[in-house]
Design an enzyme around this catalytic site. Structure first.
Site, mmCIF file in Angstrom:
data_model
loop_
_atom_site.group_PDB
_atom_site.id
_atom_site.type_symbol
_atom_site.label_atom_id
_atom_site.label_comp_id
_atom_site.label_asym_id
_atom_site.label_seq_id
_atom_site.Cartn_x
_atom_site.Cartn_y
_atom_site.Cartn_z
ATOM 1 N N PRO A 34 0.787 -1.234 0.000
ATOM 2 C CA PRO A 34 0.000 0.000 0.000
ATOM 3 C C PRO A 34 0.816 1.279 0.000
ATOM 4 O O PRO A 34 0.261 2.352 -0.195
ATOM 5 C CB PRO A 34 -0.820 -0.122 1.291
ATOM 6 C CG PRO A 34 0.025 -0.982 2.176
ATOM 7 C CD PRO A 34 0.719 -1.953 1.284
ATOM 8 N N ASP A 62 3.491 1.747 -11.580
ATOM 9 C CA ASP A 62 2.218 2.455 -11.562
ATOM 10 C C ASP A 62 2.377 3.852 -10.953
ATOM 11 O O ASP A 62 3.369 4.147 -10.272
ATOM 12 C CB ASP A 62 1.188 1.671 -10.739
ATOM 13 C CG ASP A 62 0.683 0.441 -11.474
ATOM 14 O OD1 ASP A 62 0.922 0.347 -12.689
ATOM 15 O OD2 ASP A 62 0.064 -0.422 -10.829
ATOM 16 N N LYS A 105 -1.806 5.121 -14.289
ATOM 17 C CA LYS A 105 -3.202 5.260 -14.704
ATOM 18 C C LYS A 105 -3.927 6.032 -13.612
ATOM 19 O O LYS A 105 -3.629 5.892 -12.432
ATOM 20 C CB LYS A 105 -3.857 3.884 -14.871
ATOM 21 C CG LYS A 105 -3.271 3.029 -15.988
ATOM 22 C CD LYS A 105 -3.907 1.636 -15.973
ATOM 23 C CE LYS A 105 -3.332 0.748 -17.061
ATOM 24 N NZ LYS A 105 -3.806 1.121 -18.391
ATOM 25 N N ASP A 130 -1.424 -5.506 -4.250
ATOM 26 C CA ASP A 130 -1.160 -6.855 -4.748
ATOM 27 C C ASP A 130 -1.511 -6.898 -6.229
ATOM 28 O O ASP A 130 -2.586 -6.440 -6.624
ATOM 29 C CB ASP A 130 -2.003 -7.874 -3.976
ATOM 30 C CG ASP A 130 -1.705 -9.286 -4.421
ATOM 31 O OD1 ASP A 130 -0.911 -9.961 -3.749
ATOM 32 O OD2 ASP A 130 -2.263 -9.734 -5.450
ATOM 33 N N ALA A 169 -4.189 -3.140 -0.121
ATOM 34 C CA ALA A 169 -4.578 -1.962 0.651
ATOM 35 C C ALA A 169 -5.662 -2.272 1.675
ATOM 36 O O ALA A 169 -5.716 -1.633 2.729
ATOM 37 C CB ALA A 169 -5.060 -0.859 -0.294
ATOM 38 N N MET A 226 -11.307 2.014 -5.281
ATOM 39 C CA MET A 226 -11.690 3.020 -6.279
ATOM 40 C C MET A 226 -13.138 3.461 -6.081
ATOM 41 O O MET A 226 -13.935 3.499 -7.012
ATOM 42 C CB MET A 226 -11.491 2.461 -7.688
ATOM 43 C CG MET A 226 -10.035 2.097 -7.981
ATOM 44 S SD MET A 226 -9.802 1.148 -9.506
ATOM 45 C CE MET A 226 -10.242 -0.514 -8.968
#
Length: 466
Positions: A226, A249, A271, A304, A333, A384
């Protein structure tokens, strides 16, 4: 960083010290390990300093330092243990162009001497900018125990062989050779046959590596956790250390990227939900292109890689290109967020299952089994979910969920700037709007911070029915 660490070339250089007591002795024991020309000025030298001078380990002038004595020196140590005399001698040294260290006077010193682990020619310097000498000594003690005394002998043998090793191409192939020598072949040969055996082993090892087939490119899909670097697995840290290329990322913490080798190529393919994103086909192309050069690649993903990390798409692309891969799981997370509020994700008598959901997918807000989620005792980790909070709230209330169902949002889980927002289903969207969270957040549905459990009213189960 107020003090920038460097290793100063000392061979043949002039180094001057003023003082003859305990402070001078402590510095001289360290300085005499160098190849510098050491000049000591003191009217009252300790007997051991006189002995060292008689052994030609230093030059002793039995008087106080005077102008002209420091000319041509690169470093000067004021170690008279007298503030007025230290100020006088350091003023002379500065005027004559030397960098000055005043023992136990950080504010007026131009440099500091670190704690040192000596495995000549391997030297580890430990500094705390004068803030915590006890901590520096503790780190030194730990490293002294970890680094074998044979390390210096192996390094000296390897240093003489560096020109021969240039027969190997620069980069991965040469690094693999030296890693093999220092961590496997060299220590074994030194233990079995002594320095001569360790030296002879280098020639055999070089032939082996020169004739070895080129190493195939490989992609390790690594979970970075995380955000807290200390939550990385040991396997993930090793992969970062060995990687030639790291394709990462957007959410990867800078502290984790700092663990990569300085020579590694870092490629950001971030992203952002409802924002700029790197196309997945480009990510696949980057992995396969670098792998075909024989590079060892880390595809570094937040949390992960198997949880909302588009792992299957990337593995399919690697398989199609014939590129070898491995997966190194990471702490997701949800686990870090639950730990931060003192809660377990499953609890006997409350929920025997945990739902891991996404607040939105490629087509927009994600539909779920709302009736099942609305049942009392349900717990879910929703990734999200910030933008879709009002949508989630409406769907759950529509399907009979209690307005008082606890909801906790954890932003930047496990990081130094972590934020925890305690809410409930009735006020979720409004609370999130007020909080104005900008970092990555996970929504823990059905879970409240442990400290708040006593404050949450217990609603009879009958009131929860659809």
């Amino acid at each position: 960083m107020k003090h920038f660490p460097i290793f100063l070339a000392m061979e043949g250089q002039k180094l001057v010290l003023s003082g003859g007591g305990d402070a001078a002795l402590a510095k001289l024991r360290l300085l005499m390990k160098t190849e510098a020309r050491i000049e000591v000025f003191t009217a009252d030298p300790a007997p051991v300093i006189v002995t060292w001078a008689g052994e030609d380990r230093l030059n002793l002038t039995a008087r106080a330092l005077q102008p002209g004595d420091v000319a041509g020196a690169v470093l000067f140590y004021a170690a008279d243990e007298d503030a007025r005399e230290d100020a006088r001698t350091s003023a002379i040294a500065r005027a004559e162009g030397a960098l000055v260290n005043i023992v136990d006077n950080l504010a007026d010193s131009q440099f500091i001497t670190p704690a040192i682990v000596d495995r000549d020619p391997v030297t580890v310097a430990i500094g705390t900018e004068g803030a915590a000498p006890v901590l520096a000594r503790a780190i030194k003690r730990d490293l002294e125990e970890r680094l074998p005394v044979t390390l210096g002998a192996l390094t000296r043998i390897g240093k003489r062989f560096r020109r021969a090793a240039e027969a190997l191409p620069f980069g991965r192939k040469r690094r693999d050779f030296w890693a093999d020598y220092y961590f496997t072949t060299g220590p074994r040969a030194l233990a079995e046959d002594g320095p001569q055996g360790a030296e002879e082993a280098l020639n055999t090892l070089l032939d082996t590596h020169l004739n070895a087939a080129p190493r195939a490119g490989h992609v390790a899909l690594v979970g970075a956790g995380p955000g807290d670097p200390e939550l990385l697995t040991l396997k993930a840290r090793r992969a970062l250390d060995e990687a030639d290329v790291i394709i990462h990322d957007r959410l990867i913490a800078p502290e984790i990227l700092e663990l990569a080798r300085r020579e590694a190529t870092l490629i950001d393919v971030g992203k952002e939900g409802f924002g700029p994103s790197t196309d997945q086909t480009r990510i696949a192309a980057l992995m396969t292109r670098h792998a075909r050069t024989g590079a060892q690649i880390v595809r570094l993903k937040s949390g992960d890689p198997a949880i909302y990390g588009r792992l299957d798409e990337e593995l399919t692309a690697l398989d199609a290109a014939g590129v070898g891969w491995s997966i190194i799981p990471g702490l997701t997370a949800a686990s870090a967020a639950a730990a931060s509020i003192g809660q377990s994700l499953t609890q006997r008598g409350r929920n025997s299952s945990l739902r891991i959901l996404t607040g939105h997918d490629t087509k927009g807000f994600a539909e779920q089994d709302w009736a099942a989620l609305a049942r009392p005792g349900t717990a879910a980790a929703i990734y999200m979910a910030k933008r879709g909070a009002r949508f989630l709230q409406g769907r759950l209330l529509m399907h009979g969920a209690s307005p008082q169902t606890p909801v906790t949002i954890v932003e930047n889980a496990s990081r130094a700037d972590q934020t925890v927002l305690q809410s409930c289903l009735a006020t979720l969207a409004a609370d999130l709007d007020r909080a104005e969270m900008s970092g990555p957040a996970i929504l823990l549905y059905g879970l409240a911070p442990r400290a708040a459990l006593a404050e949450i009213p217990q609603v009879p189960e009958a009131a929860h029915g659809p």
